[in-house]
Design an enzyme around this catalytic site. Structure first.
Site, PDB file in Angstrom:
ATOM      1  N   ARG A 180      28.000  -1.213   8.592  1.00 53.80           N
ATOM      2  CA  ARG A 180      28.942  -2.169   7.998  1.00 53.80           C
ATOM      3  C   ARG A 180      29.373  -1.711   6.610  1.00 53.80           C
ATOM      4  O   ARG A 180      30.533  -1.855   6.232  1.00 53.80           O
ATOM      5  CB  ARG A 180      28.310  -3.573   7.951  1.00 53.80           C
ATOM      6  CG  ARG A 180      28.284  -4.230   9.328  1.00 53.80           C
ATOM      7  CD  ARG A 180      27.186  -5.241   9.472  1.00 53.80           C
ATOM      8  NE  ARG A 180      27.389  -6.446   8.723  1.00 53.80           N
ATOM      9  CZ  ARG A 180      26.411  -7.320   8.421  1.00 53.80           C
ATOM     10  NH1 ARG A 180      25.166  -7.081   8.800  1.00 53.80           N
ATOM     11  NH2 ARG A 180      26.683  -8.403   7.760  1.00 53.80           N
ATOM     12  N   ARG A 235      18.091 -12.480   4.947  1.00 58.94           N
ATOM     13  CA  ARG A 235      18.800 -13.765   5.019  1.00 58.94           C
ATOM     14  C   ARG A 235      18.739 -14.437   6.391  1.00 58.94           C
ATOM     15  O   ARG A 235      18.631 -13.776   7.421  1.00 58.94           O
ATOM     16  CB  ARG A 235      20.239 -13.609   4.532  1.00 58.94           C
ATOM     17  CG  ARG A 235      21.230 -13.181   5.554  1.00 58.94           C
ATOM     18  CD  ARG A 235      22.637 -13.164   4.959  1.00 58.94           C
ATOM     19  NE  ARG A 235      23.516 -12.397   5.821  1.00 58.94           N
ATOM     20  CZ  ARG A 235      24.778 -12.146   5.556  1.00 58.94           C
ATOM     21  NH1 ARG A 235      25.321 -12.563   4.437  1.00 58.94           N
ATOM     22  NH2 ARG A 235      25.511 -11.454   6.398  1.00 58.94           N
ATOM     23  N   ARG A 291      21.078 -13.313  11.846  1.00 54.91           N
ATOM     24  CA  ARG A 291      22.162 -12.645  12.559  1.00 54.91           C
ATOM     25  C   ARG A 291      21.672 -11.352  13.183  1.00 54.91           C
ATOM     26  O   ARG A 291      20.907 -10.604  12.575  1.00 54.91           O
ATOM     27  CB  ARG A 291      23.303 -12.347  11.585  1.00 54.91           C
ATOM     28  CG  ARG A 291      24.160 -13.548  11.305  1.00 54.91           C
ATOM     29  CD  ARG A 291      25.133 -13.309  10.210  1.00 54.91           C
ATOM     30  NE  ARG A 291      25.883 -12.065  10.323  1.00 54.91           N
ATOM     31  CZ  ARG A 291      26.926 -11.766   9.558  1.00 54.91           C
ATOM     32  NH1 ARG A 291      27.337 -12.626   8.644  1.00 54.91           N
ATOM     33  NH2 ARG A 291      27.558 -10.627   9.695  1.00 54.91           N
ATOM     34  N   ARG A 297      40.268  -7.004   6.405  1.00 54.26           N
ATOM     35  CA  ARG A 297      39.290  -5.930   6.228  1.00 54.26           C
ATOM     36  C   ARG A 297      39.915  -4.556   6.410  1.00 54.26           C
ATOM     37  O   ARG A 297      39.209  -3.553   6.281  1.00 54.26           O
ATOM     38  CB  ARG A 297      38.192  -6.077   7.278  1.00 54.26           C
ATOM     39  CG  ARG A 297      36.879  -6.671   6.765  1.00 54.26           C
ATOM     40  CD  ARG A 297      36.027  -6.890   7.984  1.00 54.26           C
ATOM     41  NE  ARG A 297      34.631  -6.954   7.810  1.00 54.26           N
ATOM     42  CZ  ARG A 297      33.920  -8.085   7.778  1.00 54.26           C
ATOM     43  NH1 ARG A 297      34.509  -9.250   7.795  1.00 54.26           N
ATOM     44  NH2 ARG A 297      32.615  -8.029   7.723  1.00 54.26           N
ATOM     45  N   LYS A 318      30.148 -13.753  -0.266  1.00 53.79           N
ATOM     46  CA  LYS A 318      31.450 -14.361   0.016  1.00 53.79           C
ATOM     47  C   LYS A 318      31.270 -15.719   0.707  1.00 53.79           C
ATOM     48  O   LYS A 318      31.887 -16.704   0.322  1.00 53.79           O
ATOM     49  CB  LYS A 318      32.300 -13.444   0.910  1.00 53.79           C
ATOM     50  CG  LYS A 318      32.555 -12.062   0.331  1.00 53.79           C
ATOM     51  CD  LYS A 318      33.479 -11.229   1.206  1.00 53.79           C
ATOM     52  CE  LYS A 318      32.921 -10.863   2.573  1.00 53.79           C
ATOM     53  NZ  LYS A 318      31.760  -9.953   2.542  1.00 53.79           N
TER      54      LYS A 318
HETATM   55  P1  AMP Z   1      31.033 -11.070   8.723  1.00 51.37           P
HETATM   56  O1  AMP Z   1      30.426 -12.371   9.126  1.00 51.37           O
HETATM   57  O2  AMP Z   1      32.284 -11.234   7.899  1.00 51.37           O
HETATM   58  O3  AMP Z   1      30.043 -10.138   8.087  1.00 51.37           O
HETATM   59  O4  AMP Z   1      31.514 -10.354  10.079  1.00 51.37           O
HETATM   60  C1  AMP Z   1      30.591 -10.013  11.093  1.00 51.37           C
HETATM   61  C2  AMP Z   1      31.212  -8.980  12.026  1.00 51.37           C
HETATM   62  O5  AMP Z   1      32.369  -9.534  12.661  1.00 51.37           O
HETATM   63  C3  AMP Z   1      31.705  -7.711  11.359  1.00 51.37           C
HETATM   64  O6  AMP Z   1      30.670  -6.756  11.165  1.00 51.37           O
HETATM   65  C4  AMP Z   1      32.743  -7.237  12.372  1.00 51.37           C
HETATM   66  O7  AMP Z   1      32.132  -6.676  13.520  1.00 51.37           O
HETATM   67  C5  AMP Z   1      33.394  -8.547  12.796  1.00 51.37           C
HETATM   68  N1  AMP Z   1      34.501  -8.929  11.898  1.00 51.37           N
HETATM   69  C6  AMP Z   1      34.580 -10.027  11.096  1.00 51.37           C
HETATM   70  N2  AMP Z   1      35.744 -10.073  10.440  1.00 51.37           N
HETATM   71  C7  AMP Z   1      36.437  -8.977  10.814  1.00 51.37           C
HETATM   72  C8  AMP Z   1      37.707  -8.442  10.463  1.00 51.37           C
HETATM   73  N3  AMP Z   1      38.502  -9.056   9.573  1.00 51.37           N
HETATM   74  N4  AMP Z   1      38.092  -7.285  11.060  1.00 51.37           N
HETATM   75  C9  AMP Z   1      37.324  -6.652  11.962  1.00 51.37           C
HETATM   76  N5  AMP Z   1      36.089  -7.087  12.332  1.00 51.37           N
HETATM   77  C10 AMP Z   1      35.643  -8.236  11.764  1.00 51.37           C
END
Ligand code: AMP
Length: 215
Positions: free
Chosen positions: A172, A127, A161, A88, A13
């Protein structure tokens, strides 16, 4: 044109969002990036979400909806917003619909990027990103042309990360299937869902994304 990129962690994404920003002047709204920025700058909210994120769990709807509302209030949508990693959960999806409606805007499409689970694990565990410009690399599939130097900006510092390890990734993925995958049916019922194969070269996937956005 406002769109959602929907898919499990590691579906690509963020990579496709960067392409759309560069090629179409759209604005990427990644709640994951916003939360990581809050952690780095040490805000109260950043401290509050740190352990939840490292575990791979979702932060509260209230926090992420607040972050998105703030960005929509700023109004700098360029050629449209790309919602990346948001919504989400179903309450987040409802909230986004209401927020857009209150601004007189709508959603053009929800692009579901489909990738099989085995590929996700290897994509994520290898990554890393450039600290300077955020370009994304991979130990096996996308190394910089010159070892240790970012192709895009020449930076030499890279970060992995904290949640890109196998244990957090499994959490996740579980959260994706439990809380996020119902959004596929939700947007299908609203006739906004476009499904593409997220496997393959970045350019190939970008062409598939363009194909569904331009029809
Ligand atoms: P991402 O970079 O999108 O993989 O997000 C990293 C982490 O941020 C996720 O594993 C969640 O802990 C938190 N996070 C990001 N976006 C959301 C969302 N829309 N709702 C809840 N937690 C989120």
């Amino acid at each position: 044109m406002n769109i959602i990129l929907l898919g499990p962690p590691g579906a690509g994404k963020g990579t496709q969002a960067h392409r759309l920003v560069a090629e179409r002047g759209m604005v990427q709204l990644s709640t994951g990036d916003m939360l990581r920025a809050a952690r780095t700058s040490g805000t109260e909210m950043g401290k509050q979400v740190a352990t939840v994120m490292d575990r791979g769990d979702l932060v509260t709807d209230e926090i992420v909806i607040g972050l998105i509302a703030e960005q929509l209030d700023n109004g700098a949508g360029g050629k449209g917003f790309i919602f990346d990693g948001f919504p989400r959960t179903l309450p987040q999806a409802d909230a986004l619909g209401e927020l857009l409606e209150s601004k007189g805007q709508n959603l053009h499409a929800v692009v579901e990027m489909k990738v099989d689970d085995a590929a996700l694990i290897s994509r994520i565990t290898g990554r890393y990103t450039c600290n300077e410009c955020g370009a994304v690399y991979h130990d096996e599939t996308k190394k910089p042309a010159k070892d240790g130097e970012c192709d895009k900006c020449g930076g030499h510092e890279f970060t992995r990360r904290a949640d890109d390890n196998e244990e957090s990734l499994r959490t996740r993925l579980m959260n994706y299937y439990r809380d996020t995958s119902p959004l596929i049916g939700y947007y299908y019922a609203k006739d906004q869902l476009k499904r593409i194969d997220g496997l393959g070269e970045i350019n190939e996937v970008a062409a598939r994304v363009a194909g569904v956005l331009d029809t």
